[in-house]
Scaffold this active site. Structure first.
Site, PDB file in Angstrom:
ATOM      1  N   ASP B  79      26.482  -8.599   8.037  1.00 43.36           N
ATOM      2  CA  ASP B  79      25.361  -9.536   7.956  1.00 43.36           C
ATOM      3  C   ASP B  79      25.224 -10.016   6.503  1.00 43.36           C
ATOM      4  O   ASP B  79      24.941  -9.223   5.605  1.00 43.36           O
ATOM      5  CB  ASP B  79      24.086  -8.797   8.407  1.00 43.36           C
ATOM      6  CG  ASP B  79      22.857  -9.695   8.355  1.00 43.36           C
ATOM      7  OD1 ASP B  79      22.950 -10.827   7.828  1.00 43.36           O
ATOM      8  OD2 ASP B  79      21.799  -9.256   8.843  1.00 43.36           O
ATOM      9  N   CYS B 110      39.080 -31.554  -9.309  1.00 44.20           N
ATOM     10  CA  CYS B 110      40.440 -31.668  -8.759  1.00 44.20           C
ATOM     11  C   CYS B 110      40.521 -31.190  -7.308  1.00 44.20           C
ATOM     12  O   CYS B 110      41.212 -31.782  -6.489  1.00 44.20           O
ATOM     13  CB  CYS B 110      41.425 -30.849  -9.580  1.00 44.20           C
ATOM     14  SG  CYS B 110      41.617 -31.405 -11.284  1.00 44.20           S
ATOM     15  N   HIS B 111      39.838 -30.068  -7.002  1.00 43.32           N
ATOM     16  CA  HIS B 111      40.051 -29.400  -5.705  1.00 43.32           C
ATOM     17  C   HIS B 111      39.039 -29.819  -4.641  1.00 43.32           C
ATOM     18  O   HIS B 111      39.181 -29.437  -3.485  1.00 43.32           O
ATOM     19  CB  HIS B 111      39.967 -27.881  -5.874  1.00 43.32           C
ATOM     20  CG  HIS B 111      41.042 -27.300  -6.743  1.00 43.32           C
ATOM     21  ND1 HIS B 111      42.352 -27.160  -6.326  1.00 43.32           N
ATOM     22  CD2 HIS B 111      41.005 -26.821  -8.009  1.00 43.32           C
ATOM     23  CE1 HIS B 111      43.072 -26.600  -7.304  1.00 43.32           C
ATOM     24  NE2 HIS B 111      42.270 -26.395  -8.336  1.00 43.32           N
ATOM     25  N   HIS B 211      47.125   7.425   1.147  1.00 41.69           N
ATOM     26  CA  HIS B 211      46.777   6.313   2.032  1.00 41.69           C
ATOM     27  C   HIS B 211      47.766   6.098   3.176  1.00 41.69           C
ATOM     28  O   HIS B 211      47.452   5.397   4.122  1.00 41.69           O
ATOM     29  CB  HIS B 211      46.606   5.039   1.212  1.00 41.69           C
ATOM     30  CG  HIS B 211      45.480   5.156   0.222  1.00 41.69           C
ATOM     31  ND1 HIS B 211      44.164   5.216   0.614  1.00 41.69           N
ATOM     32  CD2 HIS B 211      45.470   5.279  -1.128  1.00 41.69           C
ATOM     33  CE1 HIS B 211      43.387   5.347  -0.462  1.00 41.69           C
ATOM     34  NE2 HIS B 211      44.160   5.398  -1.526  1.00 41.69           N
ATOM     35  N   ARG B 248      40.640  -1.464  -9.003  1.00 37.02           N
ATOM     36  CA  ARG B 248      40.757  -0.395  -7.999  1.00 37.02           C
ATOM     37  C   ARG B 248      42.124   0.292  -8.093  1.00 37.02           C
ATOM     38  O   ARG B 248      42.230   1.518  -8.016  1.00 37.02           O
ATOM     39  CB  ARG B 248      40.545  -0.988  -6.605  1.00 37.02           C
ATOM     40  CG  ARG B 248      40.478  -0.006  -5.496  1.00 37.02           C
ATOM     41  CD  ARG B 248      39.310   0.955  -5.639  1.00 37.02           C
ATOM     42  NE  ARG B 248      39.820   2.303  -5.449  1.00 37.02           N
ATOM     43  CZ  ARG B 248      39.385   3.394  -6.051  1.00 37.02           C
ATOM     44  NH1 ARG B 248      38.403   3.343  -6.872  1.00 37.02           N
ATOM     45  NH2 ARG B 248      39.922   4.553  -5.825  1.00 37.02           N
ATOM     46  N   CYS B 252      42.740   4.283  -9.069  1.00 40.11           N
ATOM     47  CA  CYS B 252      43.457   5.270  -8.251  1.00 40.11           C
ATOM     48  C   CYS B 252      44.539   5.960  -9.087  1.00 40.11           C
ATOM     49  O   CYS B 252      44.704   7.172  -9.013  1.00 40.11           O
ATOM     50  CB  CYS B 252      44.115   4.591  -7.047  1.00 40.11           C
ATOM     51  SG  CYS B 252      43.172   4.756  -5.522  1.00 40.11           S
TER      52      CYS B 252
END
Lengths: 161, 291
Positions: B79, B110-111, B211, B248, B252
């Site tokens: 949300d 430009c974009h 991981h 990050r 680690c």
């Protein structure tokens, strides 16, 4: 002490340990299956200090990956490694010492850190600073390893031996 | 979440572990079967997918980090009124439309509108540029700022850059991650893969140690995910702000008690590419919320 006496008579004791000196990480002798029969210090381990080391983040931090009855009262233990509550039923002292010193000799693919090792390290750091290590020291001192081994020897459950 | 709430959440996790007897969990299985993410009730997010072919033998399926989080954290991401990152996205959109530098231009000059100009861009990042270099989104942003706008480059890991990467990521929300791993990207990708499996530091841990081999298990109170980065930059409750991909990755590596790589380094770009490619097929989440 009795063990020391037996080892002396067997003629396999290390001179340094008789003098109270420590075995350096590079000089630890492993058996074929990864056990370390000789105490690293010759000084009996203190299981109470072993518990502190096992549950302190900057020391052994065993609790990060293992659960054990000995530290079940403390929050946030991990489950990456096996439950250690009955580890002394499964391993004798020499095997436990070998696993704490460098578990890769016992379990070749293990993710477990080697707690008394200074070899084959890639980009060793200075603690948690992210900077290069100023000197390479093992994660635990020789006596801290002995203290953890002394703790693990108390992790026995009756009836499962 | 304040400290008390976090402590309570931590204790809840500890209680759950105690109940479960903290037995090892199976890795690489759906951590939260049946749970789906639909943002604002109208934008479905793919949080589980078949792993790309190049992960054969490593992962069968890929799962968003969202699936590993507790219910209250998951709800915040579902949300935009609850998602604390949205403020930063809005600041990034303001910056997009602000003229800066010697050339009198904004990004929009430009974009065009960010929702048109940047649609799908985040899903392809990082990517090899026309000079054969691997660039992260941050590099493309600073190239525009310096060479087209005549403005100062943003610092990689500071607020203005993170706001901009968050605003740009939002324009790919719900689109499948789809970085190129072949052609000119191949050598970068292969080096990133080697890094992913390198056991760094005094703890001798690789990205894969946690991981790939141990996702779905707990390290202390942390429920280990597959380390997907489709939700980055992400809002971290622990930090109370946005966290960049390189921050990050560096964090680690630091936690393995290793000498890290600098944010914005070639090494982290290559690792970013490889990690991003492990999420090919999951949706870009816009801006995720994580503990």
């Amino acid at each position: 002490m009795r063990k020391l006496f037996v080892l002396c008579t067997a003629g396999v004791v290390f001179i340094p340990s008789m003098l109270g000196a420590e075995t350096a990480p590079q000089d630890v002798v492993f058996t074929e299956h990864g056990a370390v029969e000789e105490s690293l210090t010759g000084v009996p381990g203190d299981p109470e200090n072993g518990l502190k080391i096992a549950t302190t983040k900057k020391k052994g931090n065993c609790m990060a990956c293992h659960t054990a009855k000995g530290w079940e009262h403390m929050p946030l233990h991990g489950n990456i490694g096996p439950n250690l509550s009955d580890v002394a039923n499964r391993h004798d002292e020499a095997e436990l010492r070998g696993i704490v010193v460098n578990a890769k000799h016992t379990f070749h693919d293990t993710v477990m850190p080697s707690f008394y090792n200074v070899d084959n390290l890639i980009r060793p750091g200075d603690g948690f600073t992210g900077k290069p290590a100023k000197e390479i020291k093992p994660l635990l001192s020789a006596q801290e390893v002995e203290d953890v081994v002394a703790l693990l020897k108390t992790f026995k459950e009756s009836g499962s031996e | 979440m304040n400290f008390r709430a976090r402590t309570a959440a931590g204790l809840a996790v500890a209680a759950l572990l105690a109940i479960a007897g903290a037995a090892r969990a199976e890795s690489n299985v759906d951590p939260n079967p049946g749970v789906e993410l639909v943002i604002n009730g109208d934008t479905p997010i793919t949080v589980r997918a078949k792993a790309p072919d190049y992960l054969e033998g490593h992962l069968d399926n890929i799962y968003s980090g969202w699936l590993y989080r507790i219910e209250s954290t998951r709800a915040m991401e579902a949300d935009d009124f609850e998602n604390p990152a949205i403020t930063f996205v809005e600041e990034g959109i303001d910056a997009w439309n602000t003229v800066e530098g010697t050339e009198g231009k904004s990004c929009a000059s430009c974009h065009g509108d960010i929702s048109e100009g940047m649609k799908g861009v985040r899903a392809r990042m990082p990517a090899v540029n026309e000079n054969g270099e691997l660039w992260s989104l941050e590099d493309y942003i600073n190239n525009c700022r310096v060479n087209r706008m005549g403005a100062e480059p943003y610092k990689w890991d500071k607020g203005p850059m993170k706001n901009m990467t968050a605003a740009i990521s939002m324009q790919s929300r719900g689109m499948p991650m789809n970085v190129a791993v072949d052609g000119p990207a191949a050598p970068f990708w292969e080096r990133g893969r080697d890094m992913y499996y390198t056991r760094y530091g005094l703890l001798q841990l690789s990205c894969a140690s946690c991981h790939e081999k141990n996702n779905n298990n707990y390290i202390r109170g942390d429920h280990l995910s597959q380390g997907q980065i489709v939700g980055f930059p992400t809002y971290r409750l622990k930090k109370g702000g946005l966290v960049s991909i390189h921050n990050r990755l560096k964090g680690c590596i630091r936690d393995t008690r290793a000498e890290t790589f600098p944010i914005g380094s070639q090494e982290l770009r290559e690792l970013e590419l490889y990690v991003a490619s492990r999420g090919n097929g999951l949706s870009v989440e816009g801006v995720a919320v994580r503990p």
